[in-house]
Motif scaffolding. Structure first.
Motif, PDB file in Angstrom:
ATOM      1  N   ALA A 172      -1.998   7.899  -7.949  1.00 18.33           N
ATOM      2  CA  ALA A 172      -1.342   6.759  -6.694  1.00 18.33           C
ATOM      3  C   ALA A 172      -1.178   4.883  -8.015  1.00 18.33           C
ATOM      4  O   ALA A 172      -0.688   4.276  -7.641  1.00 18.33           O
ATOM      5  N   LEU A 173      -2.530   4.778  -8.504  1.00 14.89           N
ATOM      6  CA  LEU A 173      -2.982   4.001  -9.138  1.00 14.89           C
ATOM      7  C   LEU A 173      -2.488   3.623 -10.069  1.00 14.89           C
ATOM      8  O   LEU A 173      -1.478   1.930 -10.378  1.00 14.89           O
ATOM      9  N   LEU A 174      -1.568   4.679 -10.929  1.00 14.03           N
ATOM     10  CA  LEU A 174      -1.407   4.051 -11.888  1.00 14.03           C
ATOM     11  C   LEU A 174       0.317   3.557 -11.847  1.00 14.03           C
ATOM     12  O   LEU A 174       1.083   2.569 -12.234  1.00 14.03           O
ATOM     13  N   GLU A 175       1.283   3.668 -10.126  1.00 17.66           N
ATOM     14  CA  GLU A 175       2.255   4.038 -10.449  1.00 17.66           C
ATOM     15  C   GLU A 175       2.144   2.005  -8.944  1.00 17.66           C
ATOM     16  O   GLU A 175       3.074   1.892  -9.127  1.00 17.66           O
ATOM     17  N   ALA A 176       0.983   2.166  -8.368  1.00 13.63           N
ATOM     18  CA  ALA A 176       1.174   0.770  -8.073  1.00 13.63           C
ATOM     19  C   ALA A 176       0.692  -0.118  -9.273  1.00 13.63           C
ATOM     20  O   ALA A 176       1.716  -1.720  -9.113  1.00 13.63           O
ATOM     21  N   ALA A 177       0.089   0.329 -10.296  1.00 15.01           N
ATOM     22  CA  ALA A 177      -0.155  -0.796 -11.590  1.00 15.01           C
ATOM     23  C   ALA A 177       1.242  -0.987 -11.908  1.00 15.01           C
ATOM     24  O   ALA A 177       1.236  -1.999 -13.067  1.00 15.01           O
ATOM     25  N   ARG A 178       2.196   0.150 -11.898  1.00 11.83           N
ATOM     26  CA  ARG A 178       3.890   0.107 -12.718  1.00 11.83           C
ATOM     27  C   ARG A 178       4.093  -1.018 -11.905  1.00 11.83           C
ATOM     28  O   ARG A 178       5.058  -1.860 -12.522  1.00 11.83           O
ATOM     29  N   ARG A 179       4.590  -1.024 -10.588  1.00 11.68           N
ATOM     30  CA  ARG A 179       5.064  -2.185  -9.721  1.00 11.68           C
ATOM     31  C   ARG A 179       4.655  -3.300 -10.270  1.00 11.68           C
ATOM     32  O   ARG A 179       5.827  -4.070 -10.365  1.00 11.68           O
ATOM     33  N   ARG A 180       3.456  -3.317 -10.421  1.00 19.26           N
ATOM     34  CA  ARG A 180       2.349  -5.310 -10.083  1.00 19.26           C
ATOM     35  C   ARG A 180       2.947  -5.401 -11.332  1.00 19.26           C
ATOM     36  O   ARG A 180       3.043  -6.869 -11.797  1.00 19.26           O
ATOM     37  N   PHE A 181       2.396  -4.427 -12.569  1.00 20.17           N
ATOM     38  CA  PHE A 181       3.442  -5.225 -13.580  1.00 20.17           C
ATOM     39  C   PHE A 181       4.226  -5.156 -14.043  1.00 20.17           C
ATOM     40  O   PHE A 181       5.373  -6.489 -15.293  1.00 20.17           O
ATOM     41  N   THR A 182       5.638  -4.367 -13.681  1.00 22.34           N
ATOM     42  CA  THR A 182       6.642  -4.681 -14.462  1.00 22.34           C
ATOM     43  C   THR A 182       6.842  -6.373 -13.407  1.00 22.34           C
ATOM     44  O   THR A 182       7.938  -6.688 -14.481  1.00 22.34           O
ATOM     45  N   ARG A 183       7.213  -6.010 -12.123  1.00 21.77           N
ATOM     46  CA  ARG A 183       7.340  -7.053 -11.498  1.00 21.77           C
ATOM     47  C   ARG A 183       6.269  -8.931 -12.075  1.00 21.77           C
ATOM     48  O   ARG A 183       7.298  -9.960 -11.694  1.00 21.77           O
ATOM     49  N   LEU A 184       5.368  -8.610 -12.258  1.00 24.99           N
ATOM     50  CA  LEU A 184       4.921 -10.098 -12.231  1.00 24.99           C
ATOM     51  C   LEU A 184       3.957 -10.039 -13.648  1.00 24.99           C
ATOM     52  O   LEU A 184       3.312 -11.313 -14.175  1.00 24.99           O
ATOM     53  N   ARG A 225      -7.438  -6.246  -7.475  1.00 22.54           N
ATOM     54  CA  ARG A 225      -7.416  -6.142  -6.345  1.00 22.54           C
ATOM     55  C   ARG A 225      -6.193  -5.546  -5.238  1.00 22.54           C
ATOM     56  O   ARG A 225      -5.752  -4.800  -4.853  1.00 22.54           O
ATOM     57  N   GLU A 226      -5.110  -5.959  -5.586  1.00 25.59           N
ATOM     58  CA  GLU A 226      -3.678  -5.763  -4.963  1.00 25.59           C
ATOM     59  C   GLU A 226      -3.626  -4.527  -5.556  1.00 25.59           C
ATOM     60  O   GLU A 226      -2.706  -4.052  -4.471  1.00 25.59           O
ATOM     61  N   VAL A 227      -3.725  -3.634  -6.517  1.00 25.82           N
ATOM     62  CA  VAL A 227      -3.036  -2.683  -7.429  1.00 25.82           C
ATOM     63  C   VAL A 227      -4.270  -1.607  -6.030  1.00 25.82           C
ATOM     64  O   VAL A 227      -3.364  -1.216  -5.873  1.00 25.82           O
ATOM     65  N   ALA A 228      -5.161  -1.855  -6.025  1.00 19.68           N
ATOM     66  CA  ALA A 228      -6.012  -0.805  -5.049  1.00 19.68           C
ATOM     67  C   ALA A 228      -5.385  -1.174  -3.785  1.00 19.68           C
ATOM     68  O   ALA A 228      -4.882   0.474  -3.657  1.00 19.68           O
ATOM     69  N   ALA A 229      -4.962  -2.144  -3.298  1.00 20.68           N
ATOM     70  CA  ALA A 229      -5.046  -1.881  -1.531  1.00 20.68           C
ATOM     71  C   ALA A 229      -3.340  -1.499  -2.097  1.00 20.68           C
ATOM     72  O   ALA A 229      -3.222  -0.778  -1.141  1.00 20.68           O
ATOM     73  N   ASP A 230      -2.379  -2.006  -2.954  1.00 23.77           N
ATOM     74  CA  ASP A 230      -0.914  -0.914  -2.790  1.00 23.77           C
ATOM     75  C   ASP A 230      -1.619   0.563  -2.741  1.00 23.77           C
ATOM     76  O   ASP A 230      -0.619   1.029  -2.018  1.00 23.77           O
ATOM     77  N   ALA A 231      -2.265   0.915  -3.757  1.00 24.96           N
ATOM     78  CA  ALA A 231      -2.734   2.608  -3.934  1.00 24.96           C
ATOM     79  C   ALA A 231      -3.300   2.951  -2.390  1.00 24.96           C
ATOM     80  O   ALA A 231      -3.301   3.907  -2.335  1.00 24.96           O
ATOM     81  N   LEU A 277     -12.633   2.346  -7.422  1.00 26.64           N
ATOM     82  CA  LEU A 277     -12.089   3.267  -8.329  1.00 26.64           C
ATOM     83  C   LEU A 277     -10.703   3.055  -9.784  1.00 26.64           C
ATOM     84  O   LEU A 277     -10.526   4.192 -10.425  1.00 26.64           O
ATOM     85  N   ILE A 278     -10.541   1.829  -9.423  1.00 27.71           N
ATOM     86  CA  ILE A 278      -9.488   1.719 -10.531  1.00 27.71           C
ATOM     87  C   ILE A 278     -10.844   1.960 -12.073  1.00 27.71           C
ATOM     88  O   ILE A 278     -10.537   1.832 -13.800  1.00 27.71           O
ATOM     89  N   LYS A 279     -11.755   1.135 -11.459  1.00 28.60           N
ATOM     90  CA  LYS A 279     -13.195   0.773 -12.990  1.00 28.60           C
ATOM     91  C   LYS A 279     -13.469   2.695 -13.207  1.00 28.60           C
ATOM     92  O   LYS A 279     -13.856   3.418 -14.223  1.00 28.60           O
ATOM     93  N   ARG A 280     -13.633   3.457 -12.141  1.00 31.84           N
ATOM     94  CA  ARG A 280     -14.083   4.635 -12.431  1.00 31.84           C
ATOM     95  C   ARG A 280     -12.699   5.669 -13.021  1.00 31.84           C
ATOM     96  O   ARG A 280     -13.343   6.529 -14.280  1.00 31.84           O
TER      97      ARG A 280
END
Length: 204
Positions: A19-31, A39-45, A51-54
């Motif tokens: 879920a974090l990976l998919e949220a990150a892809r969406r954010r990195f692709t658009r922004l 924080r935005e990636v974690a919120a999206d997921a 947990l991102i650090k983990r």
């Protein structure tokens, strides 16, 4: 967090990471890298920021994981298909209209966003080089370290990136709305022209 019975809810680590990976892809692709915050990636997921650090250690680690899987999406978990017909079919599906509705844009565009960070740029180059190696592995066109063969494979990678840009960022018709069936034949012609004759199998 507890479930309806009051017992602690067990977290599915693999699902959380995905879920974090998919949220990150969406954010990195658009922004892009700089425009994306953890924080935005974690919120999206829908998970805790810690947990991102983990799972990924840092923003750079998350970006590395996101782009590492982007080239391999062409052929699925096994990588790029190993013959020309299947390669053309995979490219036609991945470069067609609405191939990546969950991202809004083709995820390969995250490799093009300027970051100004040399380490991040090196990760992007490594991802495209990995894609090129997969093309080489499946092309069957000659010696592995042949400079011309490498150039031809890189040109095919550039073609794929260019199609993604024209479709997503420019919207040029009829390419923008082209279906897999419409793309398959022309892409096979381009693949054959760029990669040259297929080598004959070596008899044992």
């Amino acid at each position: 967090m507890a479930d309806a019975s009051g017992a602690p809810r067990r977290r599915d680590a693999a699902a959380t990471r995905q879920a974090l990976l998919e949220a990150a892809r969406r954010r990195f692709t658009r922004l892009g890298y700089d425009g994306t915050t953890l924080r935005e990636v974690a919120a999206d997921a829908g998970v805790n920021l810690a947990l991102i650090k983990r799972y990924f250690d840092s923003k750079e680690g998350l970006f590395k994981a996101a782009i590492a899987s982007t080239p391999r999406a062409l052929g699925g978990p096994a990588g790029v298909p190993g013959d020309r017909a299947r390669l053309a079919d995979a490219l036609s599906r991945q470069l067609s209209a609405d191939a990546w509705p969950e991202f809004g844009e083709h995820p390969v565009l995250m490799l093009l966003r300027v970051s100004g960070d040399e380490q991040v740029d090196a990760l992007r180059r490594a991802a495209l080089q990995d894609f090129t190696r997969q093309i080489l592995d499946g092309s069957g066109t000659g010696p592995e370290k042949d400079p011309e063969r490498l150039l031809r494979a890189e040109l095919l990678v550039a073609l794929g990136v260019g199609v993604a840009v024209i479709r997503s960022a420019v919207g040029l018709q009829p390419l923008r709305d082209a279906t897999p069936d419409a793309l398959r034949g022309p892409l096979r012609d381009v693949i054959d022209a760029l990669l040259g004759p297929e080598s004959e199998p070596v008899e044992g």
